[in-house]
Enzyme design. Structure first.
Site, PDB file in Angstrom:
ATOM      1  N   ARG A  27     -19.784   0.724  28.762  1.00 48.66           N
ATOM      2  CA  ARG A  27     -19.365   1.112  27.418  1.00 48.66           C
ATOM      3  C   ARG A  27     -17.881   0.824  27.163  1.00 48.66           C
ATOM      4  O   ARG A  27     -17.407   0.952  26.024  1.00 48.66           O
ATOM      5  CB  ARG A  27     -19.618   2.609  27.185  1.00 48.66           C
ATOM      6  CG  ARG A  27     -21.066   3.002  27.347  1.00 48.66           C
ATOM      7  CD  ARG A  27     -21.235   4.476  27.097  1.00 48.66           C
ATOM      8  NE  ARG A  27     -21.011   4.797  25.708  1.00 48.66           N
ATOM      9  CZ  ARG A  27     -21.941   4.772  24.771  1.00 48.66           C
ATOM     10  NH1 ARG A  27     -23.170   4.445  25.080  1.00 48.66           N
ATOM     11  NH2 ARG A  27     -21.654   5.086  23.534  1.00 48.66           N
ATOM     12  N   ASN A 101     -14.753   9.713  22.175  1.00 47.45           N
ATOM     13  CA  ASN A 101     -15.316   8.395  21.828  1.00 47.45           C
ATOM     14  C   ASN A 101     -15.341   8.310  20.311  1.00 47.45           C
ATOM     15  O   ASN A 101     -15.905   9.200  19.666  1.00 47.45           O
ATOM     16  CB  ASN A 101     -16.737   8.296  22.402  1.00 47.45           C
ATOM     17  CG  ASN A 101     -17.461   7.036  21.964  1.00 47.45           C
ATOM     18  OD1 ASN A 101     -16.835   6.065  21.567  1.00 47.45           O
ATOM     19  ND2 ASN A 101     -18.767   7.054  22.044  1.00 47.45           N
ATOM     20  N   GLY A 102     -14.733   7.280  19.747  1.00 47.05           N
ATOM     21  CA  GLY A 102     -14.725   7.141  18.283  1.00 47.05           C
ATOM     22  C   GLY A 102     -13.311   6.937  17.777  1.00 47.05           C
ATOM     23  O   GLY A 102     -12.397   6.594  18.544  1.00 47.05           O
ATOM     24  N   LYS A 488     -23.862 -16.270  23.660  1.00 46.18           N
ATOM     25  CA  LYS A 488     -23.898 -15.916  25.086  1.00 46.18           C
ATOM     26  C   LYS A 488     -22.763 -16.624  25.836  1.00 46.18           C
ATOM     27  O   LYS A 488     -22.107 -16.052  26.689  1.00 46.18           O
ATOM     28  CB  LYS A 488     -25.235 -16.320  25.704  1.00 46.18           C
ATOM     29  CG  LYS A 488     -26.385 -15.388  25.406  1.00 46.18           C
ATOM     30  CD  LYS A 488     -26.248 -14.088  26.145  1.00 46.18           C
ATOM     31  CE  LYS A 488     -26.997 -12.948  25.482  1.00 46.18           C
ATOM     32  NZ  LYS A 488     -26.502 -12.490  24.202  1.00 46.18           N
ATOM     33  N   GLU A 491     -19.274 -15.091  24.897  1.00 50.40           N
ATOM     34  CA  GLU A 491     -18.957 -13.767  25.426  1.00 50.40           C
ATOM     35  C   GLU A 491     -18.880 -13.739  26.945  1.00 50.40           C
ATOM     36  O   GLU A 491     -18.153 -12.929  27.510  1.00 50.40           O
ATOM     37  CB  GLU A 491     -19.901 -12.684  24.891  1.00 50.40           C
ATOM     38  CG  GLU A 491     -21.311 -12.692  25.403  1.00 50.40           C
ATOM     39  CD  GLU A 491     -22.120 -11.495  24.885  1.00 50.40           C
ATOM     40  OE1 GLU A 491     -23.330 -11.645  24.773  1.00 50.40           O
ATOM     41  OE2 GLU A 491     -21.553 -10.428  24.605  1.00 50.40           O
ATOM     42  N   HIS A 507     -22.900 -32.868   7.644  1.00 53.96           N
ATOM     43  CA  HIS A 507     -22.035 -32.280   6.608  1.00 53.96           C
ATOM     44  C   HIS A 507     -20.719 -31.779   7.194  1.00 53.96           C
ATOM     45  O   HIS A 507     -20.027 -30.990   6.562  1.00 53.96           O
ATOM     46  CB  HIS A 507     -22.794 -31.159   5.889  1.00 53.96           C
ATOM     47  CG  HIS A 507     -24.078 -31.640   5.282  1.00 53.96           C
ATOM     48  ND1 HIS A 507     -24.104 -32.417   4.145  1.00 53.96           N
ATOM     49  CD2 HIS A 507     -25.365 -31.513   5.693  1.00 53.96           C
ATOM     50  CE1 HIS A 507     -25.359 -32.721   3.863  1.00 53.96           C
ATOM     51  NE2 HIS A 507     -26.145 -32.192   4.784  1.00 53.96           N
ATOM     52  N   LYS A 610     -20.509  -2.479  25.515  1.00 62.40           N
ATOM     53  CA  LYS A 610     -21.930  -2.609  25.210  1.00 62.40           C
ATOM     54  C   LYS A 610     -22.295  -1.994  23.851  1.00 62.40           C
ATOM     55  O   LYS A 610     -22.995  -2.596  23.063  1.00 62.40           O
ATOM     56  CB  LYS A 610     -22.727  -1.930  26.330  1.00 62.40           C
ATOM     57  CG  LYS A 610     -24.230  -1.996  26.156  1.00 62.40           C
ATOM     58  CD  LYS A 610     -24.756  -3.333  26.596  1.00 62.40           C
ATOM     59  CE  LYS A 610     -26.249  -3.451  26.455  1.00 62.40           C
ATOM     60  NZ  LYS A 610     -26.650  -4.855  26.306  1.00 62.40           N
TER      61      LYS A 610
HETATM   62  O1  M6R Z   1     -26.806  -2.252  20.335  1.00 60.89           O
HETATM   63  P1  M6R Z   1     -26.930  -3.321  19.280  1.00 60.89           P
HETATM   64  O2  M6R Z   1     -28.163  -4.150  19.447  1.00 60.89           O
HETATM   65  O3  M6R Z   1     -26.827  -2.775  17.890  1.00 60.89           O
HETATM   66  O4  M6R Z   1     -25.695  -4.257  19.523  1.00 60.89           O
HETATM   67  C1  M6R Z   1     -25.425  -5.323  18.645  1.00 60.89           C
HETATM   68  C2  M6R Z   1     -24.416  -6.275  19.245  1.00 60.89           C
HETATM   69  O5  M6R Z   1     -23.214  -5.620  19.499  1.00 60.89           O
HETATM   70  C3  M6R Z   1     -24.919  -6.901  20.543  1.00 60.89           C
HETATM   71  O6  M6R Z   1     -26.135  -7.561  20.364  1.00 60.89           O
HETATM   72  C4  M6R Z   1     -23.884  -7.909  21.087  1.00 60.89           C
HETATM   73  O7  M6R Z   1     -23.766  -8.985  20.226  1.00 60.89           O
HETATM   74  C5  M6R Z   1     -24.269  -8.370  22.496  1.00 60.89           C
HETATM   75  N1  M6R Z   1     -23.188  -8.114  23.405  1.00 60.89           N
HETATM   76  C6  M6R Z   1     -24.547  -9.831  22.593  1.00 60.89           C
HETATM   77  O8  M6R Z   1     -24.941 -10.191  23.871  1.00 60.89           O
END
Ligand code: M6R
Length: 615
Positions: A27, A101-102, A488, A491, A507, A610
């Site tokens: 997280r 958190n937040g 992918k 990131e 284009h 995450k």
């Molecule tokens: O938990 P979520 O599916 O809502 O998350 C959405 C995105 O943050 C998530 O898919 C992110 O793009 C991934 N790290 C991509 O691998």
């Protein structure tokens, strides 16, 4: 974003909290910290960087032992990732410790108010004000839960807070607004965490906290109230996976394990949703059929990988149901004043169920009278709780930051919803639906077959480790797959990667093509819309003529691509609309291997977390 743990019971709080933080590190991993109540004092330690730094610091300077404690792993928002900005934050007298958190949106005003009253602030965080406010409230009330309720009334924004006070040695108090917080119910011990993974090794009984609730944990029980102090209903539930599901199980990375788990995840997501006659039974979609029949528009909102699942779903929904479908980035949705009404069906897709952008989008949709169906992987999380109905994907816990098995199961869930709408509205005949379901049912086996043939993909990835750019092209459902392949790679490998609709090449993007530039092309089945297939074969020739190194993903038996593929990745024959379930897999493996070859942290890529619980 940010992982929080709290514990009260008979074990060493430090051990429980550190073990919990290890499971929550996905997280956020900018810093970590703990606080333990011992001998009437708050003892704490915190360190910038990953949890391992904190663990080293604790070996050098151990904390006294205690059985009540809290911990935090941070994804920085206010203030850089330094020791001082790490949580817990502690008041000037050293009696209160708090983790958060937040984002507390009104922290600047609160900070000024507190400094005017003589409080010294040491960090740049928004969180520190809470420690000071709690200390003030406690000095007049002498009750941490009551103090928390009072303080929450003053905070704006998103906040999940967990706090301890030296004068209440057997109490941990938590508060939840917008960001997740779950209580673990043990025998004479209780846990608090952002995610059940933190305490799954100790108990599989949990209590979901609702919006704007405060929880007080003592060794002999929990009390949950709203912010005004009124007792709230408490619903205990059983967590249907065990600790091993949240462990690497012999793999080097969670991502590798999660890629390998995809055949099972896909099969599990279909389980119980197809009856003996081969028709769909989505009993959990508790939206009255008349509402679904009357829907005149579907709007999908999601972020990142889940957004790509939505883009693919659009093709299936429109083709099978003939209802217009829009797909929108959740972060943009409410700001453009979308046209929504009681006949709009909004589908919110989210693995975590906590993505703030998606949550805000669905709230906006419901405010406008739309019906919201969530597709989610996390039981009891906020997005399904706030939706009219939910279709859970059964991927099991996804720990790696890069989403893999959640994506495939989101696709399966989207196909099921599209077919269900087709079934209800009569736009698909029963035998047509059963035919698609038969194909879906064998996909798990096909994913397995793809996984068995990935060694050349890994080898190719390693050979490209020094490249700066990789492009991805696709048409039709292959376009979102190309976008996902590029995401992918960005990131995980930190490379410049872009996905394009192959038809858009001429284009503009074709100007990017240069000698030996790797371009991955996702080729649609020649048995589907043959015109699409023929066009992409021409696109491959066009880029190859300009020097691109073509990496072609094409189904078995598609020989038309062979002369133009510098590297050919074969995928099993599948119906056109279902192809993303197999064509995405090599791209996941490709990105994972490239990241490894570049020495990157696969499970915890830089700057990411995450669950994105801030907007
Ligand atoms: O938990 P979520 O599916 O809502 O998350 C959405 C995105 O943050 C998530 O898919 C992110 O793009 C991934 N790290 C991509 O691998």
């Amino acid at each position: 974003m940010c992982g929080i743990v709290g514990y009260v019971g008979g074990q060493s709080a430090l051990d429980v909290v550190i073990a919990g933080l290890k499971r929550l590190e996905y997280r956020g991993y900018d810093s970590a910290g703990v606080a333990v109540l011992a001998d009437g004092q708050v003892a704490s330690a915190k360190k910038a960087g990953k949890l391992v730094n904190l663990e080293k610091a604790l070996v050098e300077r151990p904390l006294p032992s205690g059985t009540t404690g809290i911990g935090h792993t941070r994804w920085a928002t206010h203030g850089g990732p330094t020791d001082i900005n790490a949580h817990p934050h502690i008041d000037n007298a050293g009696r209160v410790a708090v983790v958060h958190n937040g984002i507390i949106e009104n922290f600047a005003a609160l900070r000024t108010e507190l400094t005017d009253r003589g409080h010294d602030m040491s960090s740049e965080t928004d969180t520190e004000v809470v420690a000071h406010l709690l200390a003030e409230a406690f000095s007049s009330r002498g009750d941490l839960a009551e103090s928390m309720r009072q303080v929450c009334g003053r905070l704006e924004g998103a906040f999940t807070l967990v706090a301890v006070h030296a004068d209440e040695p057997d109490v941990v108090v938590g508060a939840r607004r917008n960001s997740p917080l779950v209580v673990g119910v043990g025998d004479g011990e209780f846990f608090l965490a952002s995610d059940v993974a933190a305490f799954i090794a100790h108990t599989r009984s949990a209590i979901e906290l609702g919006q704007d609730q405060v929880v007080e944990l003592r060794r002999d029980g929990v009390r949950v109230t709203d912010f005004d102090g009124a007792d709230a209903d408490v619903r205990e539930y059983h967590i249907d996976w065990d600790a091993s599901a949240a462990e690497k199980g012999g793999y080097d990375y969670f991502m590798l394990k999660e890629i390998a788990e995809q055949p099972k995840a896909v099969a599990d997501t279909l389980l119980g949703r197809i009856n003996a006659e081969g028709s769909l039974t989505l009993d959990e979609v508790r939206i009255p059929p008349r509402v679904l029949r009357a829907a005149d528009k579907v709007v999908i909102v999601a972020c990142g990988t889940a957004f790509h699942a939505g883009l693919i779903a659009k093709y299936a929904i429109e083709h099978w149901t003939r209802i217009p479908c829009e797909v929108e980035l959740a972060s943009e949705f409410r700001y453009r004043d979308p046209i929504l009404n009681t006949r709009t069906l909004v589908i919110a897709i989210s693995q975590s169920g906590e993505t703030m952008d998606t949550l805000m989008a669905l709230r906006h949709a419901r405010d406008q009278g739309a019906t919201v169906l969530a597709i989610c992987n996390t039981n009891g999380s906020t997005i399904p709780r706030e939706s009219d109905a939910v279709l859970y994907t059964h991927a099991g816990p996804e720990v790696a930051v890069a989403s893999t098995k959640a994506f495939l199961t989101q696709l399966v869930a989207c196909y099921l919803v599209a077919l269900y709408l087709g079934q209800l509205r009569g736009t698909k005949y029963g035998d047509e639906i059963r035919a698609v379901i038969r194909e879906l049912s064998r996909i798990s086996h096909e994913v397995e077959r793809v996984l068995e043939t990935m060694e050349p993909v890994r080898e190719l990835a390693r050979s490209l480790a020094d490249k700066r750019t990789v492009l991805f092209l696709g048409r039709h459902v292959g376009h979102p797959v190309a976008l996902e392949g590029a995401l992918k790679l960005k990131e995980l490998a930190y490379m410049h990667a872009e996905g394009f609709a192959a038809g858009e090449l001429k284009h503009g993007p074709i100007a990017l093509i240069e000698e030996d530039l790797p371009v991955v092309v996702v080729v649609p089945s020649p048995r589907g819309r043959s015109v699409l297939h023929d066009k992409i074969v021409s696109n491959i020739q066009e880029i190859r003529a300009r020097g691109a190194r073509t990496i072609v993903i094409a189904e078995e038996g598609d020989d038309a691509v062979v002369p133009y593929a510098d590297h050919l990745i074969r995928i099993p024959v599948t119906p056109t609309l279902l192809q993303p379930l197999v064509s995405t897999v090599p791209l996941q493996v490709f990105a994972c291997e490239l990241a490894t070859a570049r020495g990157n942290e696969v499970d915890q890529p830089r700057n990411l977390a995450k669950s994105v619980t801030v907007e």
